[in-house]
Motif scaffolding. Structure first.
Motif: not given
Length: 332
Positions: A75-79
């Motif tokens: 989720v974080l990687e996909n901003e």
């Protein structure tokens, strides 16, 4: 002077006579799970502490978009958010080999780890031990016994802990099935019932002391608490866990302490976060340790001297957080 004072009120600057630009307020999103979950309680307490260190007028919105520890790095990687909580192990694995069938993450960074006191918990039913004489995972593996395992569903850290444990022996759950055993993927309540009713011989989970289903299970069914070998524990630590002891009497019937491993929660941000903001988050978290402890007992285990270490953070620190820890003697 009047204009400078007005700017100070609006933006929370702490400069003298306007010699530096006022700190700009920031707006951040903190992804967590639904209201009422333990994850939401963590995020709420931590965000309140974070706000005290951010420029005046800043805000943090809690969004319920996090899938939990294992999927959080994706989720974080996909901003999809600015801040999220995961666990050190899943964060490490997501960056090194990928998780949940996804490509490796490249942009996740840590603010702090070591938030919690969870551990890998292995339980055999006493009936299974009495029937087979097997009292350890190593003996179970050596005999290739057709054991019936009840474990949480894919996507949970409980399931992934089981996967990583079998990997430490060079095996998978498919090997268990090839021996004639079974592996049922279930919810926590169903696992408890399977063990109570004799439909399963053992379980593997990643929990904290007091976890409701395990507490009830051990009070209503006689369980056995196997000890992993030192070699197995080391393999697990080398693979992203850290050593932790399960104190005696954590569960009903558990008379002795158990050496185990765990993967504690870590606060992650995207590498693109402003360095000053990351610095402020680390600073406010450390300085707010007592406040966090008073709100949630699990957060009392947070240790600033270990928060930035690889075993607790899982991934590289954000440069802003790293700067704070180094300036204050928590990192060399």
């Amino acid at each position: 002077m009047k204009k400078w004072l007005l700017m100070a009120c609006l933006f929370g600057t702490i400069t003298v006579y306007g010699s530096e630009k006022p700190a700009k307020r920031v707006h951040l999103t903190f992804a967590t799970q639904e209201v009422g979950t333990g994850a939401y309680q963590y995020a709420s307490a931590i965000s309140n502490v974070f706000l005290k260190g951010l420029p005046k007028g800043s805000n943090i919105d809690l969004t319920t978009e996090s899938p939990g520890g294992v999927g959080a790095p994706i989720v974080l990687e996909n901003e999809q958010c600015d801040i999220i909580m995961s666990n050190a192990g899943p964060a490490k694995w997501s960056k090194e080999v990928g998780i949940l069938g996804r490509e490796t993450t490249k942009s996740i960074r840590a603010i702090a780890g070591g938030l919690g006191n969870d551990f890998v918990n292995i339980l055999f039913t006493k009936e299974f031990v009495n029937k087979t004489g097997i009292t350890s995972m190593e003996e179970l593996i050596e005999k290739k016994y057709p054991v019936k395992i009840a474990i949480k569903k894919v996507g949970t850290l409980g399931n992934l802990s089981g996967v990583k444990l079998f990997e430490a022996y060079g095996l998978t759950f498919e090997d268990v099935k090839s021996w004639g055993g079974s592996v049922d993927l279930l919810g926590g309540d169903a696992i408890k019932i399977y063990l109570q009713d004799g439909k399963a011989d053992m379980t593997i989970d990643h929990v904290a002391a007091g976890q409701a289903n395990t507490t009830e299970l051990c009070m209503t069914k006689e369980m056995f608490f196997p000890q992993l070998s030192d070699e197995t524990l080391k393999k697990m630590v080398d693979n992203g866990f850290d050593y932790i002891d399960i104190p005696a009497n954590t569960w009903s019937g558990q008379k002795e302490a158990i050496k185990s491993i765990g993967s504690q929660q870590v606060i992650l941000v995207h590498e693109s976060m402003n360095q000053d903001t990351a610095y402020r988050l680390a600073k406010s978290l450390v300085e707010g340790k007592d406040e966090l402890s008073s709100q949630l007992a699990a957060l009392s285990y947070f240790d600033p001297s270990k928060a930035g270490t690889p075993s607790q953070a899982g991934v590289q620190l954000h440069p802003g957080a790293e700067k704070y820890y180094k300036e204050n003697g928590y990192l060399n």
